[in-house]
Scaffold this motif. Structure first.
Motif, PDB file in Angstrom:
ATOM      1  N   UNK A 213     -14.512   8.123 -10.162  1.00  0.00           N
ATOM      2  CA  UNK A 213     -13.357   8.634  -9.403  1.00  0.00           C
ATOM      3  C   UNK A 213     -13.785   9.875  -8.628  1.00  0.00           C
ATOM      4  N   UNK A 214     -13.592   9.838  -7.311  1.00  0.00           N
ATOM      5  CA  UNK A 214     -14.041  10.950  -6.456  1.00  0.00           C
ATOM      6  C   UNK A 214     -12.852  11.622  -5.798  1.00  0.00           C
ATOM      7  N   UNK A 215     -12.756  12.948  -5.933  1.00  0.00           N
ATOM      8  CA  UNK A 215     -11.715  13.688  -5.202  1.00  0.00           C
ATOM      9  C   UNK A 215     -12.144  13.942  -3.749  1.00  0.00           C
ATOM     10  N   UNK A 216     -11.222  13.805  -2.840  1.00  0.00           N
ATOM     11  CA  UNK A 216     -11.457  14.107  -1.416  1.00  0.00           C
ATOM     12  C   UNK A 216     -10.406  15.109  -0.949  1.00  0.00           C
ATOM     13  N   UNK A 217     -10.876  16.134  -0.244  1.00  0.00           N
ATOM     14  CA  UNK A 217      -9.960  17.181   0.234  1.00  0.00           C
ATOM     15  C   UNK A 217      -9.155  16.694   1.441  1.00  0.00           C
ATOM     16  N   UNK A 218      -7.879  17.051   1.445  1.00  0.00           N
ATOM     17  CA  UNK A 218      -7.032  16.816   2.629  1.00  0.00           C
ATOM     18  C   UNK A 218      -6.237  18.081   2.927  1.00  0.00           C
ATOM     19  N   UNK A 301      -7.209  14.181  -3.010  1.00  0.00           N
ATOM     20  CA  UNK A 301      -6.770  12.789  -3.194  1.00  0.00           C
ATOM     21  C   UNK A 301      -7.926  12.082  -3.879  1.00  0.00           C
ATOM     22  N   UNK A 302      -7.687  11.514  -5.044  1.00  0.00           N
ATOM     23  CA  UNK A 302      -8.788  11.010  -5.864  1.00  0.00           C
ATOM     24  C   UNK A 302      -8.767   9.493  -5.917  1.00  0.00           C
ATOM     25  N   UNK A 303      -9.906   8.906  -5.595  1.00  0.00           N
ATOM     26  CA  UNK A 303      -9.995   7.450  -5.482  1.00  0.00           C
ATOM     27  C   UNK A 303     -11.057   6.884  -6.422  1.00  0.00           C
ATOM     28  N   UNK A 304     -10.792   5.699  -6.959  1.00  0.00           N
ATOM     29  CA  UNK A 304     -11.849   4.910  -7.593  1.00  0.00           C
ATOM     30  C   UNK A 304     -12.712   4.350  -6.460  1.00  0.00           C
ATOM     31  N   UNK A 305     -13.898   3.809  -6.784  1.00  0.00           N
ATOM     32  CA  UNK A 305     -14.769   3.331  -5.689  1.00  0.00           C
ATOM     33  C   UNK A 305     -14.095   2.272  -4.808  1.00  0.00           C
ATOM     34  N   UNK A 326      -4.929   7.699  -8.063  1.00  0.00           N
ATOM     35  CA  UNK A 326      -3.727   7.424  -7.250  1.00  0.00           C
ATOM     36  C   UNK A 326      -3.887   7.803  -5.780  1.00  0.00           C
ATOM     37  N   UNK A 327      -5.063   8.268  -5.387  1.00  0.00           N
ATOM     38  CA  UNK A 327      -5.378   8.485  -3.974  1.00  0.00           C
ATOM     39  C   UNK A 327      -4.296   9.239  -3.217  1.00  0.00           C
TER      40      UNK A 327
END
Ligand SMILES: Cc1cc2nc3c(=O)[nH]c(=O)nc-3n(C[C@H](O)[C@H](O)[C@H](O)COP(=O)(O)OP(=O)(O)OC[C@H]3O[C@@H](n4cnc5c(N)ncnc54)[C@H](O)[C@@H]3O)c2cc1C
Length: 368
Positions: A213-218, A301-305, A326-327
């Motif tokens: 699970x990777x967090x991405x900044x928005x 926003x955190x996504x699975x692959x 939950x992206x």
């Protein structure tokens, strides 16, 4: 005997909504690392419900969540939605193709529009933005009321919320988890991982492998502009995915440059370059003079692959349940996602309003 049947790690919307569904069925605690449960992604969202957002596996969760949100789930006091509408815009017709590619019978139909109808909905629209796709169903969500309502329902049904109590470490012994959390020592039959950006960190603290699970900044920027009458402006989304903006008050706008920068789990903060890009995009779309940057913030926003959330028991560890990934749709899907997750967690049949949703796409490690 364990102190709790279930300990949920994370008090954001994922943990709080699941907690509201299960507190009447088991002895449940929510562990939240921060002083306040909405300090991270849940307190930083753009707060909209958008039918087609997130792709095919997400749409049924979003659509099924609409009615509970309208009915003010979980306490039913008032609707949590305020109708706004959304327009995806493009300079060329083909710029709308990505948006159109997720058209499905399950979601409300959208309507193609052109100037001058487009200009009537977005006054001051600059030349060249000639194509639009109108989705009248888009609505704002009262996130604070939804999240607060879930925590209140959780407590009312006997759930215990422990803030400033981070899970530090947990070990499985004799069919239960021994948990170190802040200064407390707890036992529980099941741990639910609803830790948002920290989901893989929490797994590792329980000796469970992460899901990637990777967090991405928005980033979101609040601008004051030299134009009024903007509060109910439709959400304006770029067909090429470079920005969106919506009216916040009569002369204030929230703009996002649609950034998606991989990040460590952290108290995320905006970068100046993303703020500048947000303003740049905004000024290229409408002729409203920017008077001030009043606020700016960022969240993760955190996504699975595969960008599908994980709801279900971990196959490699007993008593460890995932409710993570939950992206960018964790708020708008919360009523249905929590019902799907509760059914899997408690091993009971699903509530009728989610009985048509196939939970298999959400199985942790389904793809690897
Ligand atoms: C800028 C932005 C705009 C967005 N817009 C929308 C939108 O319009 N609509 C929509 O539906 N969604 C939107 N989202 C996505 C939505 O905000 C998230 O999907 C949702 O908030 C995720 O909820 P969560 O509970 O998983 O995470 P969080 O709210 O981050 O909660 C996780 C919690 O776990 C806690 N935690 C972490 N580690 C531990 C530990 N070791 N022990 C105890 N607790 C721990 C954290 O402190 C945190 O409070 C947006 C997100 C961002 C960033």
């Amino acid at each position: 005997m364990s102190d709790f049947d279930i300990v949920i790690v994370g008090g954001g919307i994922a943990g709080a909504s699941l907690g509201a569904r299960i507190a009447a069925h088991a002895r449940v605690a929510i562990l939240e690392a921060e002083e306040h449960c909405a300090m991270h992604s849940t307190g930083r969202s753009a707060a909209f419900w958008l039918a087609h957002y997130g792709g095919a596996p997400i749409i049924p969760l979003t659509i099924a969540s609409r009615r509970p949100l309208e009915e003010g789930w979980p306490n039913g006091e008032r609707s949590l939605l305020h109708q706004r509408g959304a327009i995806t815009i493009g300079k060329e017709y083909r710029h709308l193709w990505d948006a159109m590619s997720v058209e499905t019978d399950a979601a409300p139909r959208r309507q193609e529009i052109k100037r001058p109808a487009l200009e009537a909905l977005i006054p001051g629209l600059r030349a060249g933005w000639d194509f639009g796709l109108l989705d009248s169903s888009c609505a704002d969500i009262d996130v604070a009321a939804l999240h607060g309502g879930c925590l209140a329902e959780f407590r009312r049904a006997g759930g215990v919320v422990m803030t400033a109590t981070p899970l530090v470490r947990a070990r499985r012994q004799n069919d239960s988890w021994k948990i170190e959390a802040g200064n407390d020592r707890l036992t529980a039959a099941t741990i639910v991982n609803a830790a948002g950006a920290w989901a893989d960190t929490v797994a590792s603290r329980c000796d469970v492998p992460g899901l990637g699970i990777t967090p991405y900044r928005r980033t979101i920027v609040q601008l004051r502009v030299g134009r009024t009458g903007l509060k109910d402006l439709p959400l304006v989304i770029d067909g090429l995915g470079k920005f969106y903006f919506k009216g916040e008050s009569d002369n204030r706008i929230w703009v996002s440059p649609h950034d998606e920068t991989a990040s460590e789990p952290c108290d995320s903060a905006p970068e100046e370059i993303d703020v500048a890009r947000a303003i740049d995009h905004f000024e290229s779309v409408v002729d409203w003079p920017v008077e001030a940057v009043e606020r700016k913030w960022a969240g993760l926003r955190s996504f699975t692959p595969l960008r599908v959330p994980a709801f279900g028991f971990e196959p490699t560890a007993d008593g460890f349940f995932w409710c993570a990934g939950q992206g960018g749709f964790g708020i708008q899907t919360a009523p249905a996602a929590s019902a799907v997750a509760a059914s899997l967690l408690l091993g009971e049949g699903p509530e009728p309003f989610v009985a048509h949703i196939d939970p298999r796409p959400f199985t942790p490690r389904r793809y690897g």
